[in-house]
Design a protein around this motif. Structure first.
Motif, PDB file in Angstrom:
ATOM      1  N   ARG A 153      15.738  11.273   4.332  1.00  0.00           N
ATOM      2  CA  ARG A 153      15.369  11.685   2.988  1.00  0.00           C
ATOM      3  C   ARG A 153      13.860  11.846   2.789  1.00  0.00           C
ATOM      4  NH1 ARG A 153      18.740   7.486   1.686  1.00  0.00           N
ATOM      5  NH2 ARG A 153      17.296   6.489   0.236  1.00  0.00           N
ATOM      6  N   LEU A 154      13.090  11.587   3.832  1.00  0.00           N
ATOM      7  CA  LEU A 154      11.640  11.722   3.716  1.00  0.00           C
ATOM      8  C   LEU A 154      11.112  12.698   4.755  1.00  0.00           C
ATOM      9  CD1 LEU A 154      10.440   8.036   3.203  1.00  0.00           C
ATOM     10  CD2 LEU A 154      10.809   9.782   1.462  1.00  0.00           C
ATOM     11  N   GLU A 155       9.979  13.281   4.466  1.00  0.00           N
ATOM     12  CA  GLU A 155       9.329  14.186   5.400  1.00  0.00           C
ATOM     13  C   GLU A 155       7.818  14.039   5.258  1.00  0.00           C
ATOM     14  OE1 GLU A 155       9.530  18.176   2.566  1.00  0.00           O
ATOM     15  OE2 GLU A 155      11.043  17.873   4.136  1.00  0.00           O
ATOM     16  N   ALA A 156       7.082  14.736   6.110  1.00  0.00           N
ATOM     17  CA  ALA A 156       5.625  14.665   6.055  1.00  0.00           C
ATOM     18  C   ALA A 156       5.124  15.015   4.655  1.00  0.00           C
ATOM     19  CB  ALA A 156       5.019  15.602   7.089  1.00  0.00           C
ATOM     20  N   GLY A 157       4.187  14.220   4.154  1.00  0.00           N
ATOM     21  CA  GLY A 157       3.641  14.429   2.817  1.00  0.00           C
ATOM     22  C   GLY A 157       4.209  13.485   1.782  1.00  0.00           C
ATOM     23  N   ASP A 158       5.389  12.890   2.056  1.00  0.00           N
ATOM     24  CA  ASP A 158       5.975  11.933   1.125  1.00  0.00           C
ATOM     25  C   ASP A 158       5.248  10.591   1.219  1.00  0.00           C
ATOM     26  OD1 ASP A 158       7.857  13.708   0.141  1.00  0.00           O
ATOM     27  OD2 ASP A 158       9.369  13.163   1.634  1.00  0.00           O
ATOM     28  N   GLU A 159       5.395   9.780   0.177  1.00  0.00           N
ATOM     29  CA  GLU A 159       4.709   8.493   0.121  1.00  0.00           C
ATOM     30  C   GLU A 159       5.703   7.339   0.230  1.00  0.00           C
ATOM     31  OE1 GLU A 159       0.730   9.572  -2.496  1.00  0.00           O
ATOM     32  OE2 GLU A 159       2.470   8.708  -3.523  1.00  0.00           O
ATOM     33  N   VAL A 160       5.254   6.269   0.871  1.00  0.00           N
ATOM     34  CA  VAL A 160       6.088   5.091   1.089  1.00  0.00           C
ATOM     35  C   VAL A 160       5.253   3.838   0.853  1.00  0.00           C
ATOM     36  CG1 VAL A 160       7.553   3.846   2.732  1.00  0.00           C
ATOM     37  CG2 VAL A 160       7.423   6.336   2.830  1.00  0.00           C
ATOM     38  N   ALA A 161       5.853   2.822   0.231  1.00  0.00           N
ATOM     39  CA  ALA A 161       5.179   1.541   0.012  1.00  0.00           C
ATOM     40  C   ALA A 161       5.341   0.681   1.259  1.00  0.00           C
ATOM     41  CB  ALA A 161       5.767   0.830  -1.201  1.00  0.00           C
ATOM     42  N   ILE A 162       4.224   0.272   1.855  1.00  0.00           N
ATOM     43  CA  ILE A 162       4.255  -0.475   3.112  1.00  0.00           C
ATOM     44  C   ILE A 162       3.299  -1.658   3.060  1.00  0.00           C
ATOM     45  CG2 ILE A 162       4.860   1.580   4.474  1.00  0.00           C
ATOM     46  CD1 ILE A 162       1.899   1.627   5.387  1.00  0.00           C
TER      47      ILE A 162
ATOM     48  N   TYR B  25       0.851  -1.192   0.000  1.00  0.00           N
ATOM     49  CA  TYR B  25       0.000   0.000   0.000  1.00  0.00           C
ATOM     50  C   TYR B  25       0.889   1.244   0.000  1.00  0.00           C
ATOM     51  CZ  TYR B  25      -3.289   3.566   1.646  1.00  0.00           C
ATOM     52  OH  TYR B  25      -4.070   4.695   1.766  1.00  0.00           O
ATOM     53  N   THR B  26       0.529   2.234  -0.799  1.00  0.00           N
ATOM     54  CA  THR B  26       1.277   3.490  -0.826  1.00  0.00           C
ATOM     55  C   THR B  26       0.671   4.440   0.200  1.00  0.00           C
ATOM     56  OG1 THR B  26       1.777   3.203  -3.181  1.00  0.00           O
ATOM     57  CG2 THR B  26       2.048   5.410  -2.246  1.00  0.00           C
ATOM     58  N   ALA B  27       1.399   4.615   1.304  1.00  0.00           N
ATOM     59  CA  ALA B  27       0.902   5.420   2.419  1.00  0.00           C
ATOM     60  C   ALA B  27       1.609   6.773   2.454  1.00  0.00           C
ATOM     61  CB  ALA B  27       1.137   4.689   3.736  1.00  0.00           C
ATOM     62  N   THR B  28       0.898   7.761   2.935  1.00  0.00           N
ATOM     63  CA  THR B  28       1.466   9.104   3.085  1.00  0.00           C
ATOM     64  C   THR B  28       2.002   9.275   4.512  1.00  0.00           C
ATOM     65  OG1 THR B  28      -0.115  10.006   1.495  1.00  0.00           O
ATOM     66  CG2 THR B  28       0.973  11.576   2.973  1.00  0.00           C
ATOM     67  N   ILE B  29       3.192   9.849   4.620  1.00  0.00           N
ATOM     68  CA  ILE B  29       3.763  10.130   5.932  1.00  0.00           C
ATOM     69  C   ILE B  29       3.050  11.334   6.541  1.00  0.00           C
ATOM     70  CG2 ILE B  29       5.831  10.869   7.174  1.00  0.00           C
ATOM     71  CD1 ILE B  29       7.509   9.375   5.181  1.00  0.00           C
ATOM     72  N   LEU B  30       2.536  11.136   7.740  1.00  0.00           N
ATOM     73  CA  LEU B  30       1.890  12.231   8.466  1.00  0.00           C
ATOM     74  C   LEU B  30       2.879  12.967   9.364  1.00  0.00           C
ATOM     75  CD1 LEU B  30      -1.369  10.362   9.565  1.00  0.00           C
ATOM     76  CD2 LEU B  30      -1.154  12.050   7.720  1.00  0.00           C
ATOM     77  N   THR B  31       3.780  12.209   9.988  1.00  0.00           N
ATOM     78  CA  THR B  31       4.742  12.775  10.929  1.00  0.00           C
ATOM     79  C   THR B  31       6.080  12.068  10.789  1.00  0.00           C
ATOM     80  OG1 THR B  31       3.003  13.277  12.539  1.00  0.00           O
ATOM     81  CG2 THR B  31       5.245  13.166  13.389  1.00  0.00           C
ATOM     82  N   ASN B  32       7.151  12.849  10.796  1.00  0.00           N
ATOM     83  CA  ASN B  32       8.504  12.302  10.859  1.00  0.00           C
ATOM     84  C   ASN B  32       9.249  13.151  11.880  1.00  0.00           C
ATOM     85  OD1 ASN B  32      11.145  11.464  10.534  1.00  0.00           O
ATOM     86  ND2 ASN B  32      11.025  11.325   8.303  1.00  0.00           N
ATOM     87  N   GLN B  33       9.248  12.685  13.127  1.00  0.00           N
ATOM     88  CA  GLN B  33       9.718  13.505  14.245  1.00  0.00           C
ATOM     89  C   GLN B  33      10.879  12.837  14.967  1.00  0.00           C
ATOM     90  OE1 GLN B  33       6.739  14.046  17.227  1.00  0.00           O
ATOM     91  NE2 GLN B  33       8.020  15.311  18.551  1.00  0.00           N
ATOM     92  N   LYS B  34      11.950  13.586  15.168  1.00  0.00           N
ATOM     93  CA  LYS B  34      13.069  13.081  15.944  1.00  0.00           C
ATOM     94  C   LYS B  34      12.675  13.062  17.411  1.00  0.00           C
ATOM     95  CE  LYS B  34      18.018  13.657  16.818  1.00  0.00           C
ATOM     96  NZ  LYS B  34      19.227  14.508  16.666  1.00  0.00           N
ATOM     97  N   ILE B  35      12.908  11.931  18.100  1.00  0.00           N
ATOM     98  CA  ILE B  35      12.493  11.810  19.498  1.00  0.00           C
ATOM     99  C   ILE B  35      13.682  11.580  20.431  1.00  0.00           C
ATOM    100  CG2 ILE B  35      10.122  11.114  19.040  1.00  0.00           C
ATOM    101  CD1 ILE B  35      10.938   8.217  19.427  1.00  0.00           C
ATOM    102  N   THR B  36      14.896  11.800  19.943  1.00  0.00           N
ATOM    103  CA  THR B  36      16.068  11.893  20.802  1.00  0.00           C
ATOM    104  C   THR B  36      16.517  13.351  20.792  1.00  0.00           C
ATOM    105  OG1 THR B  36      17.355  11.142  18.882  1.00  0.00           O
ATOM    106  CG2 THR B  36      16.904   9.525  20.604  1.00  0.00           C
ATOM    107  N   SER B  37      17.241  13.757  21.829  1.00  0.00           N
ATOM    108  CA  SER B  37      17.636  15.162  21.932  1.00  0.00           C
ATOM    109  C   SER B  37      18.761  15.496  20.958  1.00  0.00           C
ATOM    110  CB  SER B  37      18.095  15.475  23.361  1.00  0.00           C
ATOM    111  OG  SER B  37      19.436  15.068  23.549  1.00  0.00           O
TER     112      SER B  37
END
Length: 609
Positions: free
Chosen positions: A438-447, A246-258
Motif C-alpha cells: 500500500r506504500l510507494e516511493a514518496g509516501d511517509e511513514v512514522a519510524i 520521526y515521519t520519514a519519506t520512502i525513497l525506494t520500495n523495491q521487490k527483491i524476489t523474482s
C-alpha cells in the motif's frame, strides 16, 4: 560562592576559613556529593570522637547495604524502558539502585545480591529474551547460584495471543522461589498494552522500597553521590522515540524476489533528512503502520457499527471508530481476550466452548483472523463495545539492513509479505501489507530506532565473524558488511544463508557477489531448500562444514544468527552443539557449556523473532 555567617560553630574560625576557601571552586553537583560524603562519614563516628579514616571506610563498606539491582531482560526494548523508568524513580526517591542488562550480568553474582527487581519479556515459544538466556540456564542448571538470602520481585511482559504468555517472567519468579529466595510481592504480567500496568507496578515497587529501605537510604547517599559525580549523565541525542516517532519519506520500495518466487520480499529505503537520527548495525527500525481501510470497513459491516461514531481509547483519547481502527487498534492479530470477550457478548456456544479450552483457543486464534470471527458469528455491536474488544496497535520491528557509514542519512529494511487465505478471503499482515502493498516511493511513514546493544559487531575490526541467516534474516548482515567494507575492516566474514531458491530468492545477490569478488566476503555457504529433491537448510551447511566452523571459533570468531526463532534458530543451535561436541571432542554437557560461554562473552549473538 559566599556562605552566611554562622555562630556557635564546633570548629575554629581558621578551619572554617580554610574550608570555605576549598569549597569556593566546587560546582553544585560536587557540593551535593561532598554533603552526602560528610554525612556518611559522620555516621562512622563514635562517642569518643572520629574513627580513623581507614577504619571508617571499612565500616562503611560493611554496614552500608548493597544497592537494589534492577535487572532488565529485554527483547525489543519494552522491558528495558520499564526497567529504566523504575531505576529513575528509585533514584529520585533516594533509593540506591543499579540498572543492569541481563546480557551484561554474570549469574554467579546473584549470590552476592540482597534485593533484585526483574523486568523480563518473553519471546518465541515462551522463551526468555536473548540477553537473558544465560541467566535463565544458570538458574535452571545443575548448579544454580545460591539465592537464599535474596529478596526479589518480577514484572513480566508478553503477548497474550501466544500460549506461553509471560512465561519467562513466570520462570524467573517460580525458580527463584524454589531456590529459596524471598518474593517481595506477587508477580505482575503485562500484555502488549503494558504501559499502565507496568507504571502501576513501578509505583508500587518504589513505594515499598521507600518504606522498607529508609534505614539504608541515608547510608547510601554518599555512594549514590559518588556515582553521580564519577559517571557522566547519559546524553540522549535521539529525540525521536517510540512515543514520538520521526515521519520519514520512502525513497525506494523495491521487490527483491523474482516474479516466480513464492515470496514477496521488499527492500525499503527511508530518508532520515536532517533528523539527526543515528543508528548502528544490529539495531532495529520500529514502524508505526496503518491498518487496511478495506479490512476496517469489513469489520464495521459485520458489527453494524457506524464508522463516524466516537469511541474513547484506553489512553483517554476520543476518536471516530473508523479512524481508531485504522490508526490505533490491533485488528490483524487475534487474541484470547478478543474471543473470550466476543463470546460473552454473543453467547455463541461454539465460541464459549473455545474460550473454556485454552489449547483449542490458542489453535483457533492462530488460524482465525478477527474479521473471520466477526463474519462467522455476526453480532451488532456498539462502537465502544467493538473498541473495548481490541487492544492498542503496537509498532512492528525490523532488523536494519544498512550501515550509515555506507548510506548516510538513510535507513534500509527488508520486509517479507505475510499473506494467507481464510474463508476464500485474502488477508495480509498488518505492517507487511502496509509496507509492501500500500506504500510507494514518496509516501511517509512514522519510524523510530530501537537500539540493540547485544547484536553488535566485534569491537576489534580484525575479529572474524560468522553470519547465519535465513530469508529476511539476511538483513542485519548486509548492514554488518556495509560497515566493515566502508571502514576497510580486515576481519574475515563468513555468510551462511538459506532460502527457497537460488534463482528466485537470493536476496541482495549482486551485492554479495561483489563482496565475494573483492574478498570482503571471505567465505560463503548457501542452502537452497527447493532447488533439489532433498531439503537443505542452513543447519545442514553448518554440519557439512563443521571442521572449518570449529577452526574459525578457535581463532576467536563471533557467531551471529538471525531469523525465525521457533524453528531455524533452534535447529541452528542444535547443529552448533553437534559441531562443537564432535570437532572439539567435548561431551554434550561440555559443548553446551562452551556455547554458553560464547553467549556470555558476546561471541554468540542472536536476533530472532
Amino acid at each position: 560562592m559566599s556562605y552566611p555567617p554562622l555562630s556557635g560553630l564546633p570548629i575554629n574560625s581558621d578551619t572554617l576559613s580554610e574550608l570555605q576557601k576549598n569549597l569556593s571552586g566546587l560546582n553544585p553537583l560536587q557540593t551535593a556529593w561532598l554533603s552526602g560524603y560528610l554525612w556518611a562519614r559522620s555516621q562512622q563516628m563514635d562517642a569518643s570522637g572520629a574513627v580513623p579514616a581507614g577504619v571508617a571506610a571499612a565500616q562503611a563498606t560493611q554496614e552500608q547495604a548493597s544497592p537494589v539491582l534492577v535487572l532488565s531482560a529485554s527483547q525489543t526494548g519494552n522491558a528495558r524502558r520499564v526497567a529504566q523508568s523504575l531505576q529513575d524513580k528509585l533514584k529520585a526517591a533516594g533509593v540506591a539502585s543499579v540498572l543492569k542488562s541481563a546480557g551484561d550480568y554474570k549469574s554467579r553474582q546473584l549470590a552476592a545480591e540482597r534485593l533484585v527487581l526483574i523486568v523480563a519479556s518473553t519471546q518465541g515459544d515462551g522463551e526468555p529474551p536473548e540477553e537473558a538466556l544465560s541467566l535463565h540456564k544458570a538458574l535452571f542448571g545443575k548448579k544454580p547460584p545460591e539465592v537464599k538470602s535474596l529478596q526479589y520481585a518480577v514484572l513480566g511482559l508478553g503477548d497474550s495471543s501466544y500460549p506461553d504468555f509471560c512465561q519467562a517472567g513466570k520462570d524467573f519468579d517460580s525458580r527463584l522461589e524454589q531456590l529459596g529466595a524471598q518474593r517481595l510481592f506477587d508477580r505482575v504480567d503485562c500484555d502488549l498494552d503494558y504501559q499502565a500496568t507496568a507504571d502501576e507496578w513501578v509505583e508500587k515497587t518504589v513505594a515499598w522500597l521507600v518504606e522498607h529501605e529508609s534505614r539504608n537510604m541515608a547510608a547510601n547517599a554518599a555512594s549514590a553521590s559518588v556515582s553521580a559525580l564519577v559517571n557522566e549523565p547519559q546524553v540522549h541525542a535521539q529525540i525521536y522515540t517510540r512515543e514520538k516517532p520521526y515521519t520519514a519519506t520512502i525513497l525506494t520500495n523495491q521487490k527483491i524476489t523474482s516474479r516466480n518466487s513464492l515470496k514477496d520480499v521488499r527492500h525499503l529505503e527511508f530518508d532520515l533528512g536532517d533528523s539527526g537520527i543515528r543508528y548502528q548495525p544490529g539495531d532495529a527500525l520500529g514502524v508505526w503502520f496503518r491498518n487496511d481501510p478495506a479490512l476496517v470497513d469489513s469489520i464495521l459491516a459485520s458489527t453494524g457499527v457506524d464508522g463516524a461514531e466516537d469511541v474513547t481509547l484506553t489512553d483517554g483519547k476520543t476518536l471516530g471508530i473508523r479512524y481508531a481502527l485504522i490508526h490505533h487498534l490491533e485488528i490483524t492479530q487475534n487474541t484470547p481476550a478478543f474471543v473470550k470477550g466476543y463470546a460473552q457478548i454473543t453467547q455463541d456456544q461454539a465460541l464459549l466452548d473455545l474460550a473454556a479450552d485454552s489449547k483449542a483457543l490458542q489453535d483457533y486464534i492462530a488460524e482465525t483472523p478477527i474479521d473471520v470471527v466477526l463474519r462467522r458469528v455476526s453480532q451488532t455491536l456498539t462502537a465502544q463495545q467493538l473498541c473495548d474488544l481490541l487492544r492498542p496497535l503496537t509498532p512492528r520491528m525490523y532488523s536494519i539492513a544498512s550501515a550509515q557509514e555506507e548510506v548516510g542519512d538513510e535507513v534500509h529494511i527488508t520486509v517479507a509479505l505475510v499473506e494467507y487465505e481464510q474463508d476464500a478471503v485474502q488477508y495480509q499482515g498488518g505492517a507487511s501489507g502496509y509496507l509492501n502493498r500500500r506504500l510507494e516511493a514518496g509516501d511517509e511513514v512514522a519510524i523510530f530506532i530501537e537500539p540493540s546493544a547485544h547484536f553488535r559487531l566485534p569491537q576489534d575490526p580484525q575479529t572474524p565473524i560468522i553470519m547465519i541467516g535465513a530469508g529476511t534474516g539476511i538483513a542485519p548482515f548486509r548492514a554488518f558488511l556495509q560497515k566493515r567494507d566502508a571502514e576497510d575492516q580486515e576481519g574475515g566474514n563468513w555468510l551462511i544463508f538459506g532460502n527457497q531458491s537460488f534463482k528466485d530468492d537470493f536476496l541482495y545477490q549482486l551485492e554479495w557477489q561483489q563482496l565475494a569478488k573483492s574478498e570482503r566476503l571471505s567465505h560463503y555457504s548457501f542452502a537452497w531448500s527447493r532447488d533439489q529433491q532433498e531439503k537443505i537448510y542452513v543447519q545442514h551447511k553448518l554440519l557439512q562444514e563443521g571442521k572449518q566452523l570449529w577452526q574459525w571459533l578457535q581463532k576467536g570468531a563471533h557467531l551471529y544468527v538471525c531469523g525465525d526463532a521457533s524453528r531455524m534458530a533452534k535447529d541452528v543451535e542444535a547443529a552448533l552443539l553437534e559441531v562443537i561436541s564432535s570437532e572439539g571432542g567435548l561431551s554434550v554437557d561440555d559443548a553446551d557449556a562452551y556455547l554458553d560461554e560464547l553467549r556470555e562473552s558476546h561471541r554468540y549473538q542472536r536476533d530472532v523473532y
